[in-house]
Design a protein around this motif. Structure first.
Motif, PDB file in Angstrom:
ATOM      1  N   VAL B 282      -8.020 -31.180  -0.293  1.00 20.57           N
ATOM      2  CA  VAL B 282      -6.994 -32.108  -0.748  1.00 20.57           C
ATOM      3  C   VAL B 282      -7.480 -33.390  -1.611  1.00 20.57           C
ATOM      4  O   VAL B 282      -6.709 -33.778  -2.172  1.00 20.57           O
ATOM      5  CB  VAL B 282      -6.023 -32.340   0.399  1.00 20.57           C
ATOM      6  CG1 VAL B 282      -5.656 -31.286   1.336  1.00 20.57           C
ATOM      7  CG2 VAL B 282      -6.821 -33.244   1.450  1.00 20.57           C
ATOM      8  N   ASP B 402       1.402 -34.509  16.657  1.00 20.28           N
ATOM      9  CA  ASP B 402       1.314 -33.303  15.912  1.00 20.28           C
ATOM     10  C   ASP B 402       1.428 -31.990  16.696  1.00 20.28           C
ATOM     11  O   ASP B 402       2.093 -31.089  16.277  1.00 20.28           O
ATOM     12  CB  ASP B 402      -0.220 -33.244  15.470  1.00 20.28           C
ATOM     13  CG  ASP B 402      -0.456 -32.083  14.494  1.00 20.28           C
ATOM     14  OD1 ASP B 402       0.536 -32.108  13.395  1.00 20.28           O
ATOM     15  OD2 ASP B 402      -1.132 -31.185  14.724  1.00 20.28           O
ATOM     16  N   HIS B 406       3.559 -30.134  14.275  1.00 21.25           N
ATOM     17  CA  HIS B 406       2.587 -29.267  13.349  1.00 21.25           C
ATOM     18  C   HIS B 406       3.604 -27.758  13.366  1.00 21.25           C
ATOM     19  O   HIS B 406       4.514 -27.356  13.945  1.00 21.25           O
ATOM     20  CB  HIS B 406       1.676 -28.627  14.324  1.00 21.25           C
ATOM     21  CG  HIS B 406       0.824 -27.488  13.714  1.00 21.25           C
ATOM     22  ND1 HIS B 406      -0.036 -27.776  12.739  1.00 21.25           N
ATOM     23  CD2 HIS B 406       0.775 -26.128  13.644  1.00 21.25           C
ATOM     24  CE1 HIS B 406      -0.748 -26.633  12.368  1.00 21.25           C
ATOM     25  NE2 HIS B 406       0.123 -25.631  13.168  1.00 21.25           N
ATOM     26  N   HIS B 414       4.835 -34.197   4.047  1.00 22.67           N
ATOM     27  CA  HIS B 414       3.710 -34.997   4.106  1.00 22.67           C
ATOM     28  C   HIS B 414       2.861 -34.373   3.047  1.00 22.67           C
ATOM     29  O   HIS B 414       2.583 -35.149   1.891  1.00 22.67           O
ATOM     30  CB  HIS B 414       2.895 -34.733   5.264  1.00 22.67           C
ATOM     31  CG  HIS B 414       1.334 -35.220   5.184  1.00 22.67           C
ATOM     32  ND1 HIS B 414       1.010 -36.415   4.835  1.00 22.67           N
ATOM     33  CD2 HIS B 414       0.481 -34.433   5.285  1.00 22.67           C
ATOM     34  CE1 HIS B 414      -0.241 -36.430   4.920  1.00 22.67           C
ATOM     35  NE2 HIS B 414      -0.745 -35.223   5.110  1.00 22.67           N
TER      36      HIS B 414
HETATM   37  C1  HEM Z   1      -4.371 -41.468   5.521  1.00 20.20           C
HETATM   38  C2  HEM Z   1      -4.430 -40.186   5.171  1.00 20.20           C
HETATM   39  C3  HEM Z   1      -4.114 -38.886   5.679  1.00 20.20           C
HETATM   40  C4  HEM Z   1      -3.932 -38.467   7.003  1.00 20.20           C
HETATM   41  C5  HEM Z   1      -4.119 -39.300   8.144  1.00 20.20           C
HETATM   42  C6  HEM Z   1      -3.605 -36.905   7.014  1.00 20.20           C
HETATM   43  C7  HEM Z   1      -3.238 -36.258   8.065  1.00 20.20           C
HETATM   44  C8  HEM Z   1      -3.004 -34.982   8.091  1.00 20.20           C
HETATM   45  C9  HEM Z   1      -2.845 -34.322   9.299  1.00 20.20           C
HETATM   46  C10 HEM Z   1      -3.099 -34.340  10.503  1.00 20.20           C
HETATM   47  C11 HEM Z   1      -2.485 -32.893   8.959  1.00 20.20           C
HETATM   48  C12 HEM Z   1      -2.029 -31.801   9.786  1.00 20.20           C
HETATM   49  C13 HEM Z   1      -0.598 -31.302  10.154  1.00 20.20           C
HETATM   50  C14 HEM Z   1      -0.267 -30.072  10.667  1.00 20.20           C
HETATM   51  O1  HEM Z   1      -0.647 -29.242  10.213  1.00 20.20           O
HETATM   52  O2  HEM Z   1       0.215 -30.093  11.790  1.00 20.20           O
HETATM   53  C15 HEM Z   1      -2.300 -32.945   7.538  1.00 20.20           C
HETATM   54  C16 HEM Z   1      -1.791 -31.779   6.672  1.00 20.20           C
HETATM   55  C17 HEM Z   1      -1.964 -31.670   5.389  1.00 20.20           C
HETATM   56  N1  HEM Z   1      -2.219 -32.950   4.441  1.00 20.20           N
HETATM   57 FE1  HEM Z   1      -2.681 -34.718   5.209  1.00 20.20          FE
HETATM   58  N2  HEM Z   1      -3.522 -36.573   5.879  1.00 20.20           N
HETATM   59  C18 HEM Z   1      -4.125 -37.620   4.993  1.00 20.20           C
HETATM   60  C19 HEM Z   1      -3.858 -37.698   3.572  1.00 20.20           C
HETATM   61  C20 HEM Z   1      -3.644 -36.505   2.758  1.00 20.20           C
HETATM   62  C21 HEM Z   1      -4.039 -36.401   1.184  1.00 20.20           C
HETATM   63  C22 HEM Z   1      -4.486 -37.508   0.511  1.00 20.20           C
HETATM   64  C23 HEM Z   1      -3.784 -35.330   1.057  1.00 20.20           C
HETATM   65  C24 HEM Z   1      -3.757 -34.565  -0.178  1.00 20.20           C
HETATM   66  C25 HEM Z   1      -4.081 -34.998  -1.379  1.00 20.20           C
HETATM   67  C26 HEM Z   1      -3.378 -34.295   2.173  1.00 20.20           C
HETATM   68  C27 HEM Z   1      -2.732 -33.135   2.191  1.00 20.20           C
HETATM   69  C28 HEM Z   1      -2.523 -32.364   3.141  1.00 20.20           C
HETATM   70  C29 HEM Z   1      -2.151 -30.999   3.190  1.00 20.20           C
HETATM   71  C30 HEM Z   1      -2.168 -30.084   1.927  1.00 20.20           C
HETATM   72  C31 HEM Z   1      -1.867 -30.698   4.537  1.00 20.20           C
HETATM   73  C32 HEM Z   1      -1.076 -29.293   4.914  1.00 20.20           C
HETATM   74  C33 HEM Z   1      -1.979 -28.185   4.755  1.00 20.20           C
HETATM   75  C34 HEM Z   1      -1.135 -26.887   5.526  1.00 20.20           C
HETATM   76  O3  HEM Z   1      -1.028 -26.843   6.692  1.00 20.20           O
HETATM   77  O4  HEM Z   1      -0.535 -26.063   4.719  1.00 20.20           O
HETATM   78  N3  HEM Z   1      -3.357 -35.165   3.177  1.00 20.20           N
HETATM   79  N4  HEM Z   1      -2.473 -34.191   6.998  1.00 20.20           N
END
Ligand code: HEM
Ligand SMILES: [Cu+2]
Lengths: 208, 585
Positions: B282, B402, B406, B414
């Motif tokens: 990501v 989460d 989730h 998000h």
């Molecule tokens: C402060 C920054 C961030 C935090 C704290 C964060 C936190 C999270 C968390 C905890 C999840 C898991 C949610 C779940 O599946 O239950 C998630 C999923 C995801 N995040 Fe982030 N994230 C952040 C930044 C980013 C960035 C910068 C990107 C992309 C450029 C990103 C892309 C994604 C993607 C693609 C998923 C989902 C994946 C999937 O299950 O298909 N996140 N994020």
């Protein structure tokens, strides 16, 4: 933020030169080695993880012949690293023919290793080991064995071909000593990987 | 010290003949454009799949084109979803920002004549192209495309045909396609890193590099470390599928009344390996956008980047922390609460460098003489999306919250905001900014602004309500929940999202027309239309084959010297010597 002109121009990192004092090809090979090392790390860590998760993991290799045989393979591979060191040294001293001879010796070592490995695999297959089953229980034993050693053997085989190309090119004066050195890096790396495969896959599977 | 053995100094002759010039070209500029076109085509394919999904979600009984049988089955929906995600993540977000724009502009911005390994560069594009073909081929085999999502969790992805349509040949092609993609990305990463380290021109010290170069460089390092891991995981998955091994398949599974023969493997193992790649991925998608945004904000606010060094260190720490947080995708997969706590704290700590970047962007804007070009608007949009999407990340980073969120639409909201749309805004910004350099003509600004505003409002209209759906408990990856009582009242929200999506997607054709029209009829661009400071603006538009016509430029100053006291112009290009600035004065 505004670096003054003279300060910035005086360090090896200030541009115009390669800061690691090596050619780009060598740096590229090091980077390849980093990523390939990660690939092997993942395979070996996965193997270890699954081995822990399966309490009845078998230890089927008898000291005679299995371990002695694989030790022989190890010795052959280590010797080929030694000949590679000689090849690089000769190439750097400008001894073209000597270098080519040492490279050929290295290739011979590599080919011998692959040959021994295949013999060993034939034996195991005769004993009934398959990627999906084996006479001793957890099917993953065969999967891990064939998968990881197969991946390593592929690297050795590719290395033999790669060295063949390098020896031809260097012999004809098309490649530089640095090209020989770069191929040497690859070769030593593949040997080093074996130094992890050998204890983890073979030595830890000795019959009690 | 070794001086450059290839590249920067000597000019090489341009190739002749269409095939060597435009197809199997080793010129980094052509390869960059090839990558951008590949991403553009993939983006439209991915969007088309999403239109079909959005129609089905709100009109489950509608007859649709391209769908065997007319009305979509749940399995067909999952196949579309899988391919949409995979194409967008791998073929769009990983190619254009890094391999596309990075290929074109990294060598120029550091004053090099080409990449360190031009042939490897050409191969990595064509191998990427091959992997796209292999992946798309999944649509046309028996059973169709795979249904296990872009994350390909086993056992669904490992078992083969019995796990559902698409899990036979389709899933195998998917795994092979992704493995090939890993190889191509590794070659690209190796090339970018070597180029940045070895081919910087005289005076281009690390702290004088444009932030775009820093971003591409760090992204390449992330790629080098992440794709090797995914490659190994794909090899193991492929063995499970073709050699009947059981790396990812536990014992005792019963599928459609059949006992599965595999045993001993671990599904969690795949999740660990996948997300060890997946979270850095990501950042691979977003870091180039961050670099581009800093570049635009400084150029169009006519001010140096606020806190340049802090920006560099923030990107480095984001990259590093990105490898320590993969477990936040596995809070509900069965994880010790202590590990969950550690992953949670590490995840939230990424908020610190992210906030540093955001505040420095605002600091760059503060008191600037802002020029609202389309490129600038998209960069501002990036900042907005990065904040909105990042905040929801902090919610998801709490294991207790989460547990509920989730696999709901909250997560879909998000990651679309922060990964999907923010990265795409970065690409649009880059394209509007550099199009004149690449093709010698400007994109049309009024059309660009129209496209920006509708897209900006549109993506918020699509993805903001998804957070609300998630809070109400709407799960993701379901084709039709119109029958679920508790979700009935939310149908209008879904309908709103779908309509917003159709409008936003329709507007992308404005962009497409702008792109094609401007190639031929756009306003002619001079050398430095934006009055910018970095090296690409010192050479003709479009640049000659070896960029600097055999002359190695020398760098005298930092990348963003706008509004310097004493200079006549409000910008001082990087290659101007102090004497030259004085003369101008
Ligand atoms: C402060 C920054 C961030 C935090 C704290 C964060 C936190 C999270 C968390 C905890 C999840 C898991 C949610 C779940 O599946 O239950 C998630 C999923 C995801 N995040 Fe982030 N994230 C952040 C930044 C980013 C960035 C910068 C990107 C992309 C450029 C990103 C892309 C994604 C993607 C693609 C998923 C989902 C994946 C999937 O299950 O298909 N996140 N994020
Ligand atoms: Cu993550």
């Amino acid at each position: 933020m505004n670096e003054t002109k003279t300060e910035a121009l005086s360090s090896p990192w200030s541009g115009g030169v390669s800061p690691f004092a090596m050619g780009s090809k060598k740096l590229g090979m090091w980077l390849f080695i980093i990523s390939d090392a990660l690939t092997f790390t993942v395979l070996l860590v996965s193997y270890s993880y699954l081995r822990f998760a399966n309490p009845d993991w078998p230890r089927p290799f008898p000291f005679f012949n299995a371990i002695t045989f694989s030790t022989l393979m190890t010795v052959v591979l280590l010797a080929s690293s030694l000949t590679m060191v000689m090849a690089v040294a000769a190439a750097n001293r400008g001894l073209r023919d000597t270098a080519v001879k040492w490279i050929l010796a290295t290739m011979l070592g590599g080919a011998l290793f692959v040959g021994l490995h295949l013999t060993e695999r034939m034996h195991l297959i005769e004993e009934g080991v398959r990627p999906f089953s084996n006479p001793w229980g957890p099917p993953l034993f065969g999967a891990a064995f064939f998968g990881i050693t197969g991946m390593h053997m592929t690297h050795v085989a590719i290395g033999v071909i790669y060295l063949g190309i390098v020896s031809l090119g260097f012999g004809r004066g098309k490649f530089s000593p640095e090209d020989v050195e770069v191929s040497g890096l690859y070769w030593h790396f593949v040997d080093l990987v074996w130094m992890f495969v050998f204890p983890l896959i073979y030595l830890m599977s000795v019959k009690h | 010290m070794v001086t450059h053995e290839s590249g920067a100094v000597h000019a090489h002759a341009a190739p002749t003949g269409f095939i060597w010039k435009y197809i199997f070209s080793t010129d980094h500029k052509i390869i960059g454009i090839q990558y951008i076109l590949l991403a553009l085509v993939s983006a439209f394919v991915g969007m088309f799949l999403s239109v079909l999904m959005r129609i089905h979600l709100v009109w489950p009984n509608a007859k649709l084109p391209f769908i065997a049988g007319g009305v979509m089955t749940p399995e067909q929906y999952l196949a579309l979803l899988t391919m949409h995600g995979s194409i967008m993540v791998f073929m769009v977000l990983t190619t254009a920002p890094q391999s596309g724009f990075g290929n074109y502009f990294l060598p120029i911005q550091i004053g090099a004549a080409d990449m360190a390994f031009p042939v490897i560069n050409m191969l990595s594009f064509w191998i990427t192209f091959l992997s796209l073909l292999v992946m798309l081929a999944a649509f046309f085999v028996v059973g169709g495309a795979p249904i296990s999502g872009w994350t390909a969790y086993p056992p669904l992805s490992a078992l083969g045909e019995i796990a559902g349509p698409g899990q036979g040949a389709g899933q195998t092609l998917w795994v092979i396609g992704v493995a090939i993609f890993c190889g191509a990305s590794l070659m690209g990463a190796l090339n970018f890193i070597t180029t940045t380290i070895d081919l910087r021109t005289k005076g281009m010290s690390l702290m004088r590099m444009p932030l775009t170069v820093w971003a591409w460089f760090l992204t390449a390092i992330l790629g080098l470390l992440a794709f090797g891991v995914l490659l190994a995981a794909c090899i193991l998955l492929l063995l499970d599928r073709t050699a009947m091994t059981s790396f990812f398949i536990p014992g005792g599974l019963v599928i459609t009344d059949q006992q599965v023969a595999h045993k001993g493997g671990s599904t969690l193992l795949w999740q660990h390996l996948f997300w060890f790649f997946g979270h850095p991925e990501v950042y691979i998608a977003i870091l180039p956008g961050m670099g581009v945004t800093s570049h635009m904000l400084s150029t169009f606010a006519r001010k140096p980047v606020f806190g340049y060094r802090a920006m560099v260190y923030a990107m480095c720490s984001i990259g590093f922390l990105g490898f320590c947080v993969w477990g936040h995708h596995m809070f509900v997969s069965g994880m010790s609460p202590y590990s969950a706590l550690a992953f949670s704290l590490l995840t939230m700590s990424i908020g610190v460098p992210s906030a540093i970047k955001t505040f420095n962007w605002l600091g760059t804007l503060w008191g600037g003489q802002i020029r609202f070009t389309t490129a600038m608007l998209f960069a501002l949009g990036f900042v907005s999306l990065f904040v909105s999407g990042g905040l929801s990340g902090l919610f998801l980073a709490q294991p207790a919250i989460d547990l509920y969120f989730h696999d709901t639409y909250f997560v879909v909201g998000h990651f679309h905001l922060i990964m999907g749309v923010a990265a795409i805004f970065g690409m649009f910004s880059a394209l509007f900014f550099w199009f004149p350099k690449m093709f010698g003509r400007h994109l049309n600004e009024p059309l660009g602004k129209l496209h920006f505003w509708i897209t900006f409002i549109g993506v918020y209209a699509i993805f903001m309500p998804m957070h609300y759906l998630g809070m109400a408990g709407h799960p993701r990856r379901y084709s039709d929940l119109s029958g679920a009582n508790f979700l009935g009242p939310l149908m209008p929200v879904q309908r709103f999202i779908s309509i917003a999506a159709f409008l936003t997607i329709a507007v992308q054709f404005i962009f497409l027309i702008n792109f094609l029209w401007s190639l031929k009829f756009g306003k002619k661009a001079e050398k430095n239309p934006w009055e910018a400071t970095t090296l690409e603006w010192t050479i003709p538009s479009p640049p000659p084959h070896d960029n600097f016509a055999g002359v190695e430029p020398v760098i005298y100053r930092a990348a963003y010297e706008y509004a310097q006291p004493g200079a006549v112009e409000d910008y001082v290009p990087q290659h101007l010597a102090p004497e030259q600035v004085a003369r101008a004065r």
